[in-house]
Design an enzyme around this catalytic site. Structure first.
Site, short mmCIF file in Angstrom:
data_model
loop_
_atom_site.label_atom_id
_atom_site.label_comp_id
_atom_site.label_asym_id
_atom_site.label_seq_id
_atom_site.Cartn_x
_atom_site.Cartn_y
_atom_site.Cartn_z
N ASP A 127 -15.10 38.48 14.44
CA ASP A 127 -15.32 39.55 13.47
C ASP A 127 -14.14 40.51 13.51
O ASP A 127 -13.39 40.53 14.49
CB ASP A 127 -16.61 40.30 13.79
CG ASP A 127 -17.19 41.02 12.57
OD1 ASP A 127 -16.43 41.36 11.64
OD2 ASP A 127 -18.41 41.23 12.55
N ASP B 115 -8.99 38.65 12.58
CA ASP B 115 -9.04 38.45 11.14
C ASP B 115 -8.86 36.96 10.89
O ASP B 115 -7.81 36.39 11.23
CB ASP B 115 -7.92 39.26 10.48
CG ASP B 115 -7.86 39.12 8.98
OD1 ASP B 115 -8.45 38.18 8.42
OD2 ASP B 115 -7.20 39.96 8.35
N ASP C 37 -20.64 34.08 8.14
CA ASP C 37 -21.56 35.14 7.70
C ASP C 37 -20.78 36.36 7.22
O ASP C 37 -21.29 37.45 7.18
CB ASP C 37 -22.49 35.51 8.87
CG ASP C 37 -23.63 36.40 8.44
OD1 ASP C 37 -24.09 36.28 7.29
OD2 ASP C 37 -24.05 37.25 9.25
N LYS D 264 -22.61 31.98 3.60
CA LYS D 264 -23.49 32.71 2.70
C LYS D 264 -22.64 33.28 1.58
O LYS D 264 -21.45 33.55 1.76
CB LYS D 264 -24.24 33.83 3.42
CG LYS D 264 -23.41 35.06 3.68
CD LYS D 264 -24.24 36.19 4.24
CE LYS D 264 -23.35 37.38 4.50
NZ LYS D 264 -24.01 38.43 5.22
#
Length: 119
Positions: free
Chosen positions: A18, A34, A62, A102
């Site tokens: 993340d 990143d 996600d 997603k």
């Protein structure tokens, strides 16, 4: 990540990535990176080597951009993140591995739909 740790076989590598620091979780490794940068790929390779992992069986994406009301820019940023995650996953996913992502759909009101579809 907690659900992943609970469901994978003992000894599996669960890796979270993340832009912001992820709270430590027993049974998982997390990095603040990143996914669009080469440094991220290098760090993943290093961690995989340290854990004796040649490839991942599952990659879950996600990620999403910050949502603030600029729908077209946010939708484009989301699409770009999905493409970046696919690129990254193809480098580390095992043959017959699974990739899941997603996509956020932002509800448009009736007026916006009329404009989009020229009703």
């Amino acid at each position: 990540m907690q659900v992943a740790v609970q469901r994978v076989p003992v000894g599996s590598l669960v890796l979270g990535i993340d832009l912001v620091k992820i709270a430590p979780l027993r049974g998982a490794v997390s990095i603040e990176q990143d996914i669009t940068k080469p440094e991220c790929r290098a760090k993943i390779k290093k961690i995989m080597g340290e854990h004796g992992v040649g490839a991942f069986d599952l990659v879950l994406h996600d990620g999403s951009p910050n949502i603030g009301g600029a729908w077209s820019q946010e939708a484009m940023a989301q699409n770009s993140l999905v493409i970046d995650s696919v690129r990254l996953a193809t480098q580390f996913l095992a043959p017959k591995g699974t990739f899941v992502t997603k996509v956020r759909f932002i509800f448009l009101g009736f007026v916006e739909l009329e404009i989009m579809f020229d009703c």
